[in-house]
Write a protein that holds these residues in place. Structure first.
Motif, PDB file in Angstrom:
ATOM      1  N   GLY A  85       0.795  -1.206   0.000  1.00 55.49           N
ATOM      2  CA  GLY A  85       0.000   0.000   0.000  1.00 55.49           C
ATOM      3  C   GLY A  85       0.832   1.263   0.000  1.00 55.49           C
ATOM      4  O   GLY A  85       2.063   1.225  -0.025  1.00 55.49           O
ATOM      5  N   SER A  86       0.146   2.392   0.045  1.00 57.21           N
ATOM      6  CA  SER A  86       0.791   3.703  -0.005  1.00 57.21           C
ATOM      7  C   SER A  86       0.302   4.589   1.128  1.00 57.21           C
ATOM      8  O   SER A  86      -0.810   4.429   1.639  1.00 57.21           O
ATOM      9  N   LEU A  87       1.146   5.531   1.481  1.00 57.10           N
ATOM     10  CA  LEU A  87       0.822   6.479   2.535  1.00 57.10           C
ATOM     11  C   LEU A  87       1.652   7.741   2.316  1.00 57.10           C
ATOM     12  O   LEU A  87       2.799   7.659   1.869  1.00 57.10           O
ATOM     13  N   ARG A  88       1.073   8.885   2.630  1.00 59.98           N
ATOM     14  CA  ARG A  88       1.812  10.140   2.584  1.00 59.98           C
ATOM     15  C   ARG A  88       1.799  10.779   3.957  1.00 59.98           C
ATOM     16  O   ARG A  88       0.732  11.013   4.533  1.00 59.98           O
ATOM     17  N   ILE A  89       2.976  11.059   4.479  1.00 60.85           N
ATOM     18  CA  ILE A  89       3.098  11.722   5.762  1.00 60.85           C
ATOM     19  C   ILE A  89       3.620  13.138   5.556  1.00 60.85           C
ATOM     20  O   ILE A  89       4.288  13.436   4.564  1.00 60.85           O
ATOM     21  N   SER A  90       3.302  14.007   6.510  1.00 58.76           N
ATOM     22  CA  SER A  90       3.607  15.421   6.380  1.00 58.76           C
ATOM     23  C   SER A  90       4.395  15.918   7.576  1.00 58.76           C
ATOM     24  O   SER A  90       4.259  15.407   8.687  1.00 58.76           O
ATOM     25  N   CYS A  91       5.195  16.930   7.333  1.00 62.49           N
ATOM     26  CA  CYS A  91       5.945  17.607   8.381  1.00 62.49           C
ATOM     27  C   CYS A  91       5.719  19.098   8.230  1.00 62.49           C
ATOM     28  O   CYS A  91       6.222  19.713   7.280  1.00 62.49           O
ATOM     29  N   ASN A  92       4.942  19.664   9.139  1.00 60.45           N
ATOM     30  CA  ASN A  92       4.719  21.098   9.141  1.00 60.45           C
ATOM     31  C   ASN A  92       5.724  21.766  10.060  1.00 60.45           C
ATOM     32  O   ASN A  92       5.904  21.355  11.202  1.00 60.45           O
TER      33      ASN A  92
ATOM     34  N   VAL B  93      14.836   2.447   0.668  1.00 64.37           N
ATOM     35  CA  VAL B  93      13.575   3.043   0.228  1.00 64.37           C
ATOM     36  C   VAL B  93      13.652   3.617  -1.174  1.00 64.37           C
ATOM     37  O   VAL B  93      12.626   4.061  -1.714  1.00 64.37           O
ATOM     38  N   LYS B  94      14.813   3.603  -1.773  1.00 64.15           N
ATOM     39  CA  LYS B  94      15.006   4.188  -3.093  1.00 64.15           C
ATOM     40  C   LYS B  94      14.089   3.520  -4.113  1.00 64.15           C
ATOM     41  O   LYS B  94      14.003   2.297  -4.187  1.00 64.15           O
ATOM     42  N   GLY B  95      13.411   4.340  -4.888  1.00 69.25           N
ATOM     43  CA  GLY B  95      12.480   3.844  -5.878  1.00 69.25           C
ATOM     44  C   GLY B  95      11.076   3.667  -5.361  1.00 69.25           C
ATOM     45  O   GLY B  95      10.144   3.472  -6.153  1.00 69.25           O
TER      46      GLY B  95
ATOM     47  N   ASP C 152       6.467  21.868  -0.002  1.00 71.66           N
ATOM     48  CA  ASP C 152       5.577  22.934  -0.412  1.00 71.66           C
ATOM     49  C   ASP C 152       5.959  24.142   0.431  1.00 71.66           C
ATOM     50  O   ASP C 152       5.552  24.259   1.582  1.00 71.66           O
ATOM     51  N   ASN C 153       6.755  25.018  -0.138  1.00 75.90           N
ATOM     52  CA  ASN C 153       7.275  26.146   0.626  1.00 75.90           C
ATOM     53  C   ASN C 153       6.177  27.124   1.053  1.00 75.90           C
ATOM     54  O   ASN C 153       6.288  27.759   2.102  1.00 75.90           O
ATOM     55  N   ALA C 154       5.139  27.248   0.256  1.00 73.96           N
ATOM     56  CA  ALA C 154       4.038  28.128   0.612  1.00 73.96           C
ATOM     57  C   ALA C 154       3.336  27.658   1.874  1.00 73.96           C
ATOM     58  O   ALA C 154       2.856  28.473   2.670  1.00 73.96           O
ATOM     59  N   LYS C 155       3.263  26.356   2.063  1.00 69.29           N
ATOM     60  CA  LYS C 155       2.636  25.778   3.250  1.00 69.29           C
ATOM     61  C   LYS C 155       3.641  25.431   4.336  1.00 69.29           C
ATOM     62  O   LYS C 155       3.247  24.953   5.404  1.00 69.29           O
ATOM     63  N   ASN C 156       4.922  25.658   4.058  1.00 72.61           N
ATOM     64  CA  ASN C 156       5.990  25.335   5.003  1.00 72.61           C
ATOM     65  C   ASN C 156       5.905  23.877   5.456  1.00 72.61           C
ATOM     66  O   ASN C 156       6.017  23.557   6.642  1.00 72.61           O
ATOM     67  N   THR C 157       5.731  23.010   4.482  1.00 75.84           N
ATOM     68  CA  THR C 157       5.508  21.600   4.756  1.00 75.84           C
ATOM     69  C   THR C 157       6.383  20.737   3.858  1.00 75.84           C
ATOM     70  O   THR C 157       6.571  21.035   2.677  1.00 75.84           O
ATOM     71  N   VAL C 158       6.913  19.675   4.438  1.00 72.84           N
ATOM     72  CA  VAL C 158       7.660  18.667   3.706  1.00 72.84           C
ATOM     73  C   VAL C 158       6.880  17.361   3.767  1.00 72.84           C
ATOM     74  O   VAL C 158       6.355  16.996   4.822  1.00 72.84           O
ATOM     75  N   TYR C 159       6.820  16.670   2.653  1.00 71.39           N
ATOM     76  CA  TYR C 159       6.054  15.437   2.551  1.00 71.39           C
ATOM     77  C   TYR C 159       6.969  14.258   2.269  1.00 71.39           C
ATOM     78  O   TYR C 159       8.061  14.399   1.720  1.00 71.39           O
ATOM     79  N   LEU C 160       6.489  13.096   2.646  1.00 74.79           N
ATOM     80  CA  LEU C 160       7.129  11.849   2.260  1.00 74.79           C
ATOM     81  C   LEU C 160       6.051  10.927   1.712  1.00 74.79           C
ATOM     82  O   LEU C 160       5.198  10.439   2.467  1.00 74.79           O
ATOM     83  N   GLN C 161       6.067  10.720   0.402  1.00 74.16           N
ATOM     84  CA  GLN C 161       5.158   9.791  -0.242  1.00 74.16           C
ATOM     85  C   GLN C 161       5.784   8.411  -0.213  1.00 74.16           C
ATOM     86  O   GLN C 161       6.883   8.213  -0.728  1.00 74.16           O
ATOM     87  N   MET C 162       5.095   7.459   0.381  1.00 75.01           N
ATOM     88  CA  MET C 162       5.608   6.111   0.550  1.00 75.01           C
ATOM     89  C   MET C 162       4.738   5.145  -0.239  1.00 75.01           C
ATOM     90  O   MET C 162       3.544   5.011   0.040  1.00 75.01           O
ATOM     91  N   ASN C 163       5.333   4.485  -1.210  1.00 73.11           N
ATOM     92  CA  ASN C 163       4.644   3.509  -2.037  1.00 73.11           C
ATOM     93  C   ASN C 163       5.264   2.133  -1.850  1.00 73.11           C
ATOM     94  O   ASN C 163       6.385   2.000  -1.366  1.00 73.11           O
TER      95      ASN C 163
ATOM     96  N   VAL D 134       3.939   4.765  11.536  1.00 73.78           N
ATOM     97  CA  VAL D 134       3.559   4.073  10.310  1.00 73.78           C
ATOM     98  C   VAL D 134       3.661   2.577  10.568  1.00 73.78           C
ATOM     99  O   VAL D 134       4.722   2.081  10.945  1.00 73.78           O
ATOM    100  N   THR D 135       2.565   1.880  10.380  1.00 71.32           N
ATOM    101  CA  THR D 135       2.521   0.440  10.597  1.00 71.32           C
ATOM    102  C   THR D 135       2.094  -0.248   9.311  1.00 71.32           C
ATOM    103  O   THR D 135       1.033   0.053   8.767  1.00 71.32           O
ATOM    104  N   VAL D 136       2.926  -1.158   8.841  1.00 70.66           N
ATOM    105  CA  VAL D 136       2.641  -1.912   7.621  1.00 70.66           C
ATOM    106  C   VAL D 136       2.412  -3.360   8.022  1.00 70.66           C
ATOM    107  O   VAL D 136       3.350  -4.069   8.407  1.00 70.66           O
ATOM    108  N   SER D 137       1.174  -3.800   7.932  1.00 72.05           N
ATOM    109  CA  SER D 137       0.819  -5.131   8.412  1.00 72.05           C
ATOM    110  C   SER D 137      -0.449  -5.611   7.726  1.00 72.05           C
ATOM    111  O   SER D 137      -1.321  -4.823   7.371  1.00 72.05           O
TER     112      SER D 137
END
Length: 120
Positions: free
Chosen positions: A16-23, A64-66, A73-84, A116-119
């Motif tokens: 599965g996939s998940l996107r986490i955010s850092c504000n 995690v490469k690939g 998103d500098n306007a929102k002052n947020t960094v994301y990590l998309q995990m697939n 993050v739990t993958v199960s």
């Protein structure tokens, strides 16, 4: 004072996939290099990904490469990590932090992180 608020974690099935955010408050995300780290129970904290402030270059751990993509998103002052294509070994608490440069020293203290739990 710099503050980090991680969010978006949860439970997902393998593959599965998940996107986490850092504000981030206290500075803008285009000013410092920002990295994602993770720590599983009984394991050492490891760097996962980092995005450079000067040219936007991204760097990833081999594990995690690939599969993971870091973005900002500098306007929102947020960094994301998309995990697939998530794997059970991706299960960990994920933290964001500033670094002197990607691959350099961590400058910030650790916050609460997001689980993050993958199960199955």
């Amino acid at each position: 004072q710099v503050q980090f608020v991680e969010s978006g974690g949860g439970r997902v099935q393998p593959g599965g996939s998940l996107r986490i955010s850092c504000n981030i408050s206290g500075f803008t995300t285009d000013y410092y290099d920002i990295a994602w780290w993770r720590q599983a129970p009984g394991e050492k904290r490891e760097g996962v990904a980092c995005i450079s402030s000067d040219d936007g270059s991204a760097y990833y751990a081999d594990s995690v490469k690939g599969r993971f993509t870091i973005s900002r998103d500098n306007a929102k002052n947020t960094v994301y990590l998309q995990m697939n294509s998530l794997k059970p070994e991706d299960t960990a608490v994920y933290y964001c932090a500033t670094e002197s440069e990607c691959g350099g020293h961590v400058l910030s203290s650790w916050g609460q992180g997001t689980q993050v739990t993958v199960s199955s």
